[in-house]
Scaffold this motif. Structure first.
Motif, short mmCIF file in Angstrom:
data_model
loop_
_atom_site.label_atom_id
_atom_site.label_comp_id
_atom_site.label_asym_id
_atom_site.label_seq_id
_atom_site.Cartn_x
_atom_site.Cartn_y
_atom_site.Cartn_z
N HIS A 1 0.83 -1.19 0.00
CA HIS A 1 0.00 0.00 0.00
C HIS A 1 0.87 1.25 0.00
N PHE A 2 0.28 2.36 -0.40
CA PHE A 2 1.00 3.62 -0.46
C PHE A 2 0.11 4.74 0.06
N ILE A 3 0.73 5.85 0.37
CA ILE A 3 0.02 7.04 0.82
C ILE A 3 0.24 8.12 -0.23
N SER A 4 -0.85 8.74 -0.67
CA SER A 4 -0.77 9.81 -1.66
C SER A 4 -1.07 11.14 -0.97
N LYS A 5 -0.20 12.13 -1.23
CA LYS A 5 -0.37 13.47 -0.67
C LYS A 5 -0.04 14.49 -1.76
N ARG A 97 0.84 18.54 -7.51
CA ARG A 97 0.75 17.27 -8.21
C ARG A 97 0.67 16.18 -7.14
N PRO A 98 0.12 15.01 -7.48
CA PRO A 98 0.05 13.95 -6.48
C PRO A 98 1.42 13.31 -6.29
N GLY A 99 1.77 13.06 -5.05
CA GLY A 99 3.01 12.38 -4.73
C GLY A 99 2.72 11.24 -3.77
N THR A 100 3.57 10.25 -3.75
CA THR A 100 3.38 9.14 -2.83
C THR A 100 4.59 9.00 -1.91
N ASN A 101 4.44 8.18 -0.93
CA ASN A 101 5.53 7.92 0.01
C ASN A 101 6.49 6.86 -0.52
N ARG A 103 9.16 5.58 -3.74
CA ARG A 103 9.99 6.12 -4.82
C ARG A 103 9.49 5.67 -6.18
N ASP A 104 9.07 4.40 -6.28
CA ASP A 104 8.68 3.82 -7.56
C ASP A 104 7.20 4.07 -7.87
N TYR A 105 6.87 3.87 -9.13
CA TYR A 105 5.47 3.95 -9.54
C TYR A 105 4.66 2.91 -8.77
N GLN A 106 3.42 3.22 -8.49
CA GLN A 106 2.53 2.30 -7.81
C GLN A 106 1.51 1.80 -8.82
N ILE A 107 1.64 0.54 -9.21
CA ILE A 107 0.72 -0.08 -10.17
C ILE A 107 0.18 -1.34 -9.50
N HIS A 108 -1.12 -1.33 -9.27
CA HIS A 108 -1.77 -2.45 -8.58
C HIS A 108 -2.96 -2.91 -9.42
N PHE A 110 -6.32 -5.27 -9.63
CA PHE A 110 -7.37 -5.96 -8.89
C PHE A 110 -8.28 -6.60 -9.93
N ALA A 111 -7.89 -7.80 -10.37
CA ALA A 111 -8.55 -8.46 -11.50
C ALA A 111 -10.02 -8.75 -11.23
N THR A 112 -10.34 -9.20 -10.03
CA THR A 112 -11.75 -9.56 -9.77
C THR A 112 -12.66 -8.33 -9.80
N GLN A 113 -12.12 -7.17 -9.45
CA GLN A 113 -12.92 -5.94 -9.50
C GLN A 113 -12.77 -5.22 -10.85
N LYS A 114 -11.92 -5.79 -11.72
CA LYS A 114 -11.64 -5.16 -13.02
C LYS A 114 -11.15 -3.73 -12.83
N TRP A 115 -10.14 -3.58 -11.97
CA TRP A 115 -9.63 -2.27 -11.59
C TRP A 115 -8.11 -2.27 -11.58
N ILE A 116 -7.51 -1.22 -12.09
CA ILE A 116 -6.07 -1.02 -12.03
C ILE A 116 -5.83 0.34 -11.40
N THR A 117 -4.96 0.37 -10.40
CA THR A 117 -4.56 1.63 -9.77
C THR A 117 -3.15 1.97 -10.24
N VAL A 118 -2.99 3.19 -10.75
CA VAL A 118 -1.69 3.69 -11.18
C VAL A 118 -1.47 5.02 -10.48
N ALA A 119 -0.37 5.10 -9.69
CA ALA A 119 -0.13 6.32 -8.91
C ALA A 119 1.37 6.56 -8.81
N GLY A 120 1.71 7.77 -8.38
CA GLY A 120 3.11 8.11 -8.16
C GLY A 120 3.88 8.29 -9.44
N ILE A 121 3.21 8.56 -10.54
CA ILE A 121 3.90 8.75 -11.83
C ILE A 121 4.54 10.12 -11.82
N ARG A 122 5.83 10.14 -12.06
CA ARG A 122 6.59 11.40 -12.06
C ARG A 122 6.99 11.75 -13.48
N SER A 123 7.01 13.03 -13.75
CA SER A 123 7.42 13.46 -15.09
C SER A 123 8.91 13.35 -15.27
#
Length: 123
Positions: A1-5, A97-101, A103-108, A110-123
């Protein structure tokens, strides 16, 4: 898990002159946390320094931090000593911009919910 701020990026803009022109972006060596503060020129013969990367709680506060402004002035004067930051500053702004705690991209996936979370993407 990650925290976004919200992550604050503050910039300052200066009018360039014949003895302060730069022809290419100046980029520091990146660290584990940040790519660093850039110094670059615009099409309008201006010099920009930034962004900073400071985490904050507010999702709406884009006010100028005068302490950070002074730090950006000090930074750009080390890079371009002939720039008079007191008389040449013509503007500044803050973006969020959104940042996370993490360093790496957060890609999760969730196949059963048909959901992909992508966070912490830096330019």
């Amino acid at each position: 898990h990650f925290i976004s701020k919200p992550r604050r990026g503050q910039y300052r803009i200066y009018q360039s002159s014949s003895n302060t022109n730069i022809t290419h972006p100046i980029q520091p060596i990146p660290t584990q946390r940040t790519k660093g503060i850039f110094v670059f020129s615009t099409l309008y013969n201006q010099i920009v320094v930034g962004p900073t990367a400071l985490d904050q709680d507010s999702k709406t506060d884009k006010s100028i931090d005068v302490t950070v402004s002074r730090q950006l002035d000090d930074y750009v004067q080390k890079v371009i000593p002939t720039l008079n930051t007191q008389t040449c500053c013509i503007g500044e702004y803050v973006g969020l911009r959104p940042g996370t705690n993490k360093r790496d991209y957060q890609i999760h996936v969730f196949a059963t919910q048909k959901w992909i979370t992508v966070a912490g993407i830096r330019s």
